[in-house]
Scaffold this active site. Structure first.
Site, PDB file in Angstrom:
ATOM      1  N   ASP A  41       0.847  -1.202   0.000  1.00  0.00           N
ATOM      2  CA  ASP A  41       0.000   0.000   0.000  1.00  0.00           C
ATOM      3  C   ASP A  41       0.882   1.253   0.000  1.00  0.00           C
ATOM      4  O   ASP A  41       1.997   1.223   0.519  1.00  0.00           O
ATOM      5  CB  ASP A  41      -0.879   0.051   1.266  1.00  0.00           C
ATOM      6  CG  ASP A  41      -2.001  -0.967   1.215  1.00  0.00           C
ATOM      7  OD1 ASP A  41      -2.217  -1.568   0.144  1.00  0.00           O
ATOM      8  OD2 ASP A  41      -2.658  -1.157   2.261  1.00  0.00           O
ATOM      9  N   LYS A  42       0.312   2.330  -0.510  1.00  0.00           N
ATOM     10  CA  LYS A  42       1.022   3.614  -0.551  1.00  0.00           C
ATOM     11  C   LYS A  42       1.612   3.993   0.819  1.00  0.00           C
ATOM     12  O   LYS A  42       2.736   4.467   0.922  1.00  0.00           O
ATOM     13  CB  LYS A  42       0.010   4.683  -1.010  1.00  0.00           C
ATOM     14  CG  LYS A  42       0.536   6.087  -1.008  1.00  0.00           C
ATOM     15  CD  LYS A  42      -0.567   7.070  -1.401  1.00  0.00           C
ATOM     16  CE  LYS A  42      -0.173   8.472  -0.983  1.00  0.00           C
ATOM     17  NZ  LYS A  42      -1.276   9.431  -1.158  1.00  0.00           N
TER      18      LYS A  42
END
Length: 299
Positions: free
Chosen positions: A91-92
């Site tokens: 995930d970012k």
């Protein structure tokens, strides 16, 4: 306008960090990733993924890891190097161990290892509250659902196979949700203090947002800085216990800037021999551990 208060200054720096990563020249980003290389051989390059950097592009995203893979390959090898290949995603907001392959063949082999669950993944997370029991396995399927509230949005959520019958409190099996994916996460408490815990997590499956959902909705211990999964029906900043705010020297009104404390700490890859790849948590994570007095014996 730089805040005098060090805690607020740090929170602001982190909020800025994500923005700045979107504004730097792609070559600067590639150079930064090169400096964050933790291991390389003729098949793979392993980087320590920074906070707030998306792996893939999308609307409003100028910089992502995928876009700088050609430049990074040239910086690591030479001008003739073919672009590196992604093997898995983070995930970012997640930091830590990320494996890139030097060739298409290697990438496909490694993707298959991930898919067939032959890669051992260990994450660290700081969560609110202590899980009970302190060690165990969460095995609850996960499905994506639309949350209909004043602002409709989509979230991953639990789709359990069992529930308690309201009549007699007995456990009853419920009809499987066709779209739900089976999800399994092992967890273990490493330290607890200041109404928070440091957890070691091993996702056995790889469902989107699995660790975040299992911790928040399965164990009732959302990850510190996870504003998406700290409530179900609303998009609102996480509510922090008084003692946690005090230790972090933070006001509740500023809690929304707190970053997600989820770090891919270790990957064990069976490539010929087993490769153990480890990344230290980022500075903000280490500072939070110190402030919350979460002492962990380094293995």
């Amino acid at each position: 306008q730089i805040p005098k208060d060090p805690a607020r200054r740090r929170i602001r720096e982190l909020a800025m960090l994500s923005k700045q990563l979107q504004q730097v020249h792609p070559n600067v980003l590639a150079k930064m990733l090169k400096q964050g290389t933790v291991y390389q051989n003729e098949e793979i390059v392993v980087i320590n993924k920074p906070y707030g950097l998306p792996v893939h592009g999308g609307p409003g995203i100028k910089n992502c890891i995928a876009d700088v893979l050609p430049t990074l390959a040239k910086m690591l090898e030479n001008m003739k190097a073919e672009p590196l290949h992604l093997c898995h995603r983070l995930d970012k907001e997640t930091t830590g161990v990320m494996v890139l392959a030097r060739s298409k063949e290697a990438a496909e082999r490694i993707r298959l290892l991930f898919k067939t669950r032959q890669v051992e993944k260990i994450y660290w997370a700081i969560s609110l509250g202590d899980p009970d029991p302190t060690e165990g396995i969460v095995e609850i399927p996960i499905v994506e659902k639309e949350v209909r509230s004043h602002q409709s949005h989509y979230k991953m959520t639990l789709a359990p196979n069992y529930r308690l019958s309201p009549e007699d409190g007995k456990v009853v099996k419920i009809r499987k949700n066709r779209n739900a994916e089976s999800a399994v996460t092992r967890y273990r408490l490493l330290a607890s203090s200041s109404a928070c815990s440091l957890l070691e997590l091993q996702p056995v499956t790889g469902v989107k947002h699995q660790i975040r959902v299992h911790l928040a909705y399965g164990l009732g211990c959302p990850i510190l800085g996870d504003h998406k999964y700290s409530h179900w029906s609303k998009l609102a900043p996480q509510k922090l216990p008084e003692i946690t705010l005090k230790r972090l020297k933070l006001e509740q009104s500023k809690a929304r800037h707190l970053p997600l404390h989820l770090h891919a700490y270790r990957l064990s890859l069976p490539l010929g021999e087993r490769l153990d790849l480890v990344c230290k948590p980022p500075l903000f994570f280490q500072k939070t551990l110190k402030k919350l007095d979460l002492d962990v014996a380094n293995d």
